[in-house]
Write a protein that holds these residues in place. Sequence first.
Motif, PDB file in Angstrom:
ATOM      1  N   GLY A 207       0.840  -1.193   0.000  1.00  0.00           N
ATOM      2  CA  GLY A 207       0.000   0.000   0.000  1.00  0.00           C
ATOM      3  C   GLY A 207       0.876   1.244   0.000  1.00  0.00           C
ATOM      4  O   GLY A 207       1.917   1.283   0.660  1.00  0.00           O
ATOM      5  N   VAL A 208       0.459   2.261  -0.735  1.00  0.00           N
ATOM      6  CA  VAL A 208       1.248   3.491  -0.865  1.00  0.00           C
ATOM      7  C   VAL A 208       0.325   4.679  -0.615  1.00  0.00           C
ATOM      8  O   VAL A 208      -0.666   4.872  -1.318  1.00  0.00           O
ATOM      9  N   SER A 209       0.654   5.484   0.384  1.00  0.00           N
ATOM     10  CA  SER A 209      -0.123   6.694   0.690  1.00  0.00           C
ATOM     11  C   SER A 209       0.810   7.895   0.643  1.00  0.00           C
ATOM     12  O   SER A 209       1.647   8.085   1.530  1.00  0.00           O
ATOM     13  N   LEU A 210       0.683   8.703  -0.406  1.00  0.00           N
ATOM     14  CA  LEU A 210       1.523   9.881  -0.587  1.00  0.00           C
ATOM     15  C   LEU A 210       0.665  11.137  -0.723  1.00  0.00           C
ATOM     16  O   LEU A 210      -0.524  11.061  -1.004  1.00  0.00           O
ATOM     17  N   ARG A 285      -5.701  -5.090   3.963  1.00  0.00           N
ATOM     18  CA  ARG A 285      -5.418  -6.083   2.944  1.00  0.00           C
ATOM     19  C   ARG A 285      -4.021  -5.924   2.331  1.00  0.00           C
ATOM     20  O   ARG A 285      -3.669  -6.643   1.394  1.00  0.00           O
ATOM     21  N   CYS A 286      -3.249  -4.973   2.862  1.00  0.00           N
ATOM     22  CA  CYS A 286      -1.872  -4.781   2.391  1.00  0.00           C
ATOM     23  C   CYS A 286      -0.927  -5.677   3.186  1.00  0.00           C
ATOM     24  O   CYS A 286      -1.165  -5.986   4.355  1.00  0.00           O
ATOM     25  N   ASP A 287       0.155  -6.068   2.539  1.00  0.00           N
ATOM     26  CA  ASP A 287       1.204  -6.818   3.227  1.00  0.00           C
ATOM     27  C   ASP A 287       2.200  -5.878   3.890  1.00  0.00           C
ATOM     28  O   ASP A 287       2.783  -6.200   4.929  1.00  0.00           O
ATOM     29  N   VAL A 288       2.392  -4.705   3.288  1.00  0.00           N
ATOM     30  CA  VAL A 288       3.245  -3.646   3.819  1.00  0.00           C
ATOM     31  C   VAL A 288       2.621  -2.324   3.402  1.00  0.00           C
ATOM     32  O   VAL A 288       2.001  -2.245   2.332  1.00  0.00           O
ATOM     33  N   LEU A 289       2.765  -1.304   4.238  1.00  0.00           N
ATOM     34  CA  LEU A 289       2.278   0.013   3.854  1.00  0.00           C
ATOM     35  C   LEU A 289       3.426   1.022   3.897  1.00  0.00           C
ATOM     36  O   LEU A 289       4.149   1.097   4.887  1.00  0.00           O
ATOM     37  N   PHE A 290       3.592   1.767   2.809  1.00  0.00           N
ATOM     38  CA  PHE A 290       4.535   2.881   2.727  1.00  0.00           C
ATOM     39  C   PHE A 290       3.697   4.146   2.821  1.00  0.00           C
ATOM     40  O   PHE A 290       2.948   4.478   1.907  1.00  0.00           O
ATOM     41  N   VAL A 305      -0.450  -3.973  10.248  1.00  0.00           N
ATOM     42  CA  VAL A 305       0.192  -4.102   8.942  1.00  0.00           C
ATOM     43  C   VAL A 305       1.583  -3.450   9.037  1.00  0.00           C
ATOM     44  O   VAL A 305       1.687  -2.292   9.412  1.00  0.00           O
ATOM     45  N   PRO A 306       2.654  -4.176   8.729  1.00  0.00           N
ATOM     46  CA  PRO A 306       3.997  -3.590   8.779  1.00  0.00           C
ATOM     47  C   PRO A 306       4.076  -2.322   7.933  1.00  0.00           C
ATOM     48  O   PRO A 306       3.510  -2.268   6.840  1.00  0.00           O
ATOM     49  N   MET A 307       4.777  -1.328   8.457  1.00  0.00           N
ATOM     50  CA  MET A 307       4.761  -0.021   7.791  1.00  0.00           C
ATOM     51  C   MET A 307       6.152   0.577   7.659  1.00  0.00           C
ATOM     52  O   MET A 307       7.047   0.286   8.456  1.00  0.00           O
ATOM     53  N   ALA A 342      14.509  -2.538   3.165  1.00  0.00           N
ATOM     54  CA  ALA A 342      13.622  -2.615   4.334  1.00  0.00           C
ATOM     55  C   ALA A 342      12.284  -3.237   3.962  1.00  0.00           C
ATOM     56  O   ALA A 342      11.746  -4.073   4.690  1.00  0.00           O
ATOM     57  N   ALA A 343      11.729  -2.814   2.816  1.00  0.00           N
ATOM     58  CA  ALA A 343      10.462  -3.390   2.368  1.00  0.00           C
ATOM     59  C   ALA A 343      10.638  -4.868   2.049  1.00  0.00           C
ATOM     60  O   ALA A 343       9.771  -5.699   2.363  1.00  0.00           O
ATOM     61  N   GLY A 344      11.771  -5.212   1.425  1.00  0.00           N
ATOM     62  CA  GLY A 344      12.032  -6.605   1.098  1.00  0.00           C
ATOM     63  C   GLY A 344      12.086  -7.489   2.320  1.00  0.00           C
ATOM     64  O   GLY A 344      11.596  -8.632   2.307  1.00  0.00           O
TER      65      GLY A 344
END
Length: 385
Positions: A207-210, A285-290, A305-307, A342-344
């Motif tokens: 997930g990406v929130s900018l 429903r995201c595996d990771v959120l940025f 959710v890991p962020m 880090a995301a990996g």
Amino acid sequence: MGTQVQGRTYRLVISGYYGFRNSGDEAVLKSILNALSEAQEEAGIQIAPVVLSCDPSWTKEMYGVEAAHRMRPADVLGAIRSSDGLISGGGSLLQDATSAKTIPYYTGIIKLAQMLGKLTFIYSQGIGPVNRGWMNPLIRSVMKKSSYISVRDEASAGLLADIGVDRNRIEVVPDPVMGLPLVAGAQTGGSGARTAEPAGERLPVVGVSLRYWRKDYADLTRAASALAMLARQQPVRLRFLPFHTPDDAMASEFVMERLGAIGGSTAELATPGEDPQQMLLEVSRCDVLFGMRLHALIYAANQQVPMLGLSYDPKIDSFLKRLGLQPIGSTDALDEQAFADAAGELLAPGGAAAWRDKHRDAILKLKAEAQVPAKQIADFLRQYK
């Protein structure tokens, strides 16, 4: 305090940045309404909310509550005059970074309620920055006359103490959205967002929130490079989540256009609609959120959710610190390789589980504490004569 009153109905006006379709602020309102509903049952009273909104009809339909127009003086006056008190609720209401009009507006609403002899409550607010010294007396005056004060971080409490508010009267609590529940029966945990994909071909969802921040867009350009590096290193599904439309959708499209070739990865823009619980479901429903938006990170914490947070304001750093985290970068600097690595790690087998094991206790503590202001207000009303 006086004699306890059981079963009485209290009309409370709720003031905030509501009716603008900003997912984060609407989530704050939804969370406050939910918390008040639960707290009133425990206290044995009834609370009838009246929300000050820029779109009262939409707010009434969305939440099933009474609403009045926040920019029509006669409507505001009528709502407060017919109430028992006012909640100045959630978000970064008392700051002058976005506009010099913000603090005078929100303190003016509180002052009006106090002049009319109404109870006033400060609900989990983020205070500051306050760059104009002449605004400090406005804040100090309404705080000193409020029956209950809660802020969402230590920095806000410190700022209030510095301008003359008794620190012992200030309770530090989490953002209300930490207590927002999912819609009953919602399918979560990552698989819900990818059920249309055949087994074995599912891509992990990032997930990406900018948002727009720098005028030269250098922060968004760096974010695009970092996301592209991740997408080239491993197949992922970049799902952009606009928290404030249309601006965030435009910022997302700006980044998507600059991703370039991303191999077997995909990128898409989500359209979750205006209900904050639908956005919460998207994040779950995201595996990771940025995330750059504070409430995107709060949604992620809410759902464990890991962020990876991108800081544009001290409030981002403050929230991440409460979880034992630091930003992956800022609007001034973002190392694309460090981000991709880090995301990996979070997307690797066992990465998300390890992250949750490490941060679960802090998250659960914040979720429980998010209900405190509503309970305090309900208990105050129950005992108020």
